[in-house]
Design an enzyme around this catalytic site. Structure first.
Site, PDB file in Angstrom:
ATOM      1  N   GLY A  62       0.890  -0.982   0.123  1.00  0.00           N
ATOM      2  CA  GLY A  62       0.090  -0.101   0.020  1.00  0.00           C
ATOM      3  C   GLY A  62       0.877   1.265   0.048  1.00  0.00           C
ATOM      4  O   GLY A  62       1.484   1.505  -0.833  1.00  0.00           O
ATOM      5  N   GLU A  81       1.338   0.860  11.178  1.00  0.00           N
ATOM      6  CA  GLU A  81       0.039  -0.156  10.871  1.00  0.00           C
ATOM      7  C   GLU A  81      -0.898  -0.398  11.846  1.00  0.00           C
ATOM      8  O   GLU A  81      -1.898  -1.042  11.618  1.00  0.00           O
ATOM      9  CB  GLU A  81       0.854  -1.265  10.241  1.00  0.00           C
ATOM     10  CG  GLU A  81       1.913  -1.158   9.041  1.00  0.00           C
ATOM     11  CD  GLU A  81       0.824  -0.823   7.911  1.00  0.00           C
ATOM     12  OE1 GLU A  81      -0.418  -0.578   7.837  1.00  0.00           O
ATOM     13  OE2 GLU A  81       1.619  -0.732   6.764  1.00  0.00           O
TER      14      GLU A  81
END
Length: 117
Positions: A9, A73
Protein backbone atom coordinates in the site's frame (compact mmCIF):
# COMPACT_ATOMS: atom_id res chain seq x y z
CA UNK A 1 19.01 -5.71 8.12
CA UNK A 2 17.43 -8.75 9.73
CA UNK A 3 13.81 -8.81 8.62
CA UNK A 4 12.09 -9.05 5.26
CA UNK A 5 8.85 -7.07 4.96
CA UNK A 6 6.37 -7.27 2.07
CA UNK A 7 4.40 -4.04 1.49
CA UNK A 8 1.37 -3.49 -0.74
CA UNK A 9 0.00 0.00 0.00
CA UNK A 10 1.24 3.43 1.03
CA UNK A 11 4.73 2.07 1.75
CA UNK A 12 5.31 1.14 -1.91
CA UNK A 13 7.49 3.28 -4.18
CA UNK A 14 5.67 6.43 -5.26
CA UNK A 15 3.19 6.46 -2.35
CA UNK A 16 2.85 8.69 0.71
CA UNK A 17 4.68 6.58 3.33
CA UNK A 18 7.49 5.21 1.15
CA UNK A 19 9.93 7.70 2.71
CA UNK A 20 9.85 5.53 5.85
CA UNK A 21 11.70 2.87 3.87
CA UNK A 22 14.52 5.21 2.76
CA UNK A 23 17.02 3.31 4.93
CA UNK A 24 15.66 -0.11 4.02
CA UNK A 25 17.17 -2.31 1.32
CA UNK A 26 14.83 -2.98 -1.61
CA UNK A 27 14.90 -6.71 -2.38
CA UNK A 28 12.37 -6.93 -5.22
CA UNK A 29 8.75 -7.38 -6.29
CA UNK A 30 6.45 -10.37 -5.98
CA UNK A 31 2.80 -11.26 -6.56
CA UNK A 32 1.12 -13.17 -3.74
CA UNK A 33 -1.87 -15.31 -4.77
CA UNK A 34 -2.57 -16.24 -1.13
CA UNK A 35 -3.89 -12.71 -0.43
CA UNK A 36 -6.85 -10.57 -1.49
CA UNK A 37 -6.65 -6.77 -1.44
CA UNK A 38 -9.46 -4.40 -0.37
CA UNK A 39 -9.86 -0.66 -0.83
CA UNK A 40 -10.17 0.98 2.59
CA UNK A 41 -10.19 4.54 1.26
CA UNK A 42 -6.87 6.24 2.06
CA UNK A 43 -5.05 2.89 2.18
CA UNK A 44 -5.61 -0.78 1.30
CA UNK A 45 -5.95 -3.87 3.45
CA UNK A 46 -5.02 -7.45 2.61
CA UNK A 47 -6.65 -10.61 3.93
CA UNK A 48 -5.39 -14.19 3.68
CA UNK A 49 -7.81 -15.27 0.93
CA UNK A 50 -6.77 -16.68 -2.46
CA UNK A 51 -6.89 -14.30 -5.44
CA UNK A 52 -5.22 -13.64 -8.77
CA UNK A 53 -2.46 -12.06 -6.71
CA UNK A 54 -1.50 -8.98 -4.71
CA UNK A 55 1.54 -7.06 -5.96
CA UNK A 56 4.05 -6.41 -3.20
CA UNK A 57 7.50 -4.93 -2.79
CA UNK A 58 9.88 -6.73 -0.44
CA UNK A 59 12.38 -4.83 1.71
CA UNK A 60 15.01 -5.78 4.27
CA UNK A 61 14.65 -3.75 7.49
CA UNK A 62 16.27 -3.60 10.92
CA UNK A 63 14.57 -3.94 14.31
CA UNK A 64 13.95 -0.22 14.81
CA UNK A 65 12.41 0.21 11.35
CA UNK A 66 10.19 -2.84 11.92
CA UNK A 67 9.00 -1.24 15.18
CA UNK A 68 8.25 1.99 13.29
CA UNK A 69 6.24 0.03 10.70
CA UNK A 70 4.32 -1.68 13.53
CA UNK A 71 3.34 1.75 14.84
CA UNK A 72 2.31 3.02 11.39
CA UNK A 73 0.17 -0.07 10.79
CA UNK A 74 -1.49 0.07 14.20
CA UNK A 75 -0.02 -3.28 15.24
CA UNK A 76 0.44 -3.96 18.96
CA UNK A 77 1.79 -7.45 19.73
CA UNK A 78 0.49 -7.09 23.29
CA UNK A 79 -3.07 -6.34 22.12
CA UNK A 80 -3.52 -8.09 18.78
CA UNK A 81 -7.34 -8.18 19.00
CA UNK A 82 -7.39 -4.36 19.13
CA UNK A 83 -4.71 -3.91 16.43
CA UNK A 84 -5.78 -2.44 13.09
CA UNK A 85 -3.36 -4.78 11.29
CA UNK A 86 -1.65 -7.99 12.33
CA UNK A 87 1.97 -8.70 11.40
CA UNK A 88 2.26 -12.24 10.02
CA UNK A 89 4.89 -14.18 8.08
CA UNK A 90 4.19 -15.05 4.47
CA UNK A 91 6.20 -16.90 1.84
CA UNK A 92 7.50 -14.69 -0.99
CA UNK A 93 9.82 -15.53 -3.87
CA UNK A 94 12.52 -13.79 -1.78
CA UNK A 95 11.91 -15.94 1.33
CA UNK A 96 9.70 -15.57 4.40
CA UNK A 97 8.66 -11.98 4.99
CA UNK A 98 6.48 -10.09 7.43
CA UNK A 99 3.28 -8.64 6.01
CA UNK A 100 0.54 -6.58 7.64
CA UNK A 101 -2.92 -8.16 7.32
CA UNK A 102 -6.05 -6.14 7.95
CA UNK A 103 -7.70 -7.05 11.26
CA UNK A 104 -11.26 -5.82 10.62
CA UNK A 105 -14.31 -6.88 8.62
CA UNK A 106 -14.40 -6.03 4.89
CA UNK A 107 -18.03 -6.78 3.90
CA UNK A 108 -18.70 -3.21 2.76
CA UNK A 109 -15.27 -2.70 1.19
CA UNK A 110 -14.47 -2.98 -2.50
CA UNK A 111 -12.19 -5.86 -3.49
CA UNK A 112 -9.27 -4.75 -5.66
CA UNK A 113 -9.36 -7.37 -8.41
CA UNK A 114 -6.00 -6.67 -10.04
CA UNK A 115 -4.16 -6.75 -6.68
CA UNK A 116 -2.50 -3.37 -7.21
CA UNK A 117 -3.56 -0.44 -5.05
Amino acid sequence: MKHLVAVYGTLKQGYSNHHLLDKACYIGPDTLASLTLYNLGPYPGALPKPSDGVRVEVYAVNDSLLAMLDKLEGYDPEAEKKSLYLRKRIQTCHGLAWIYLYNRQVQSRQRIGDGNW
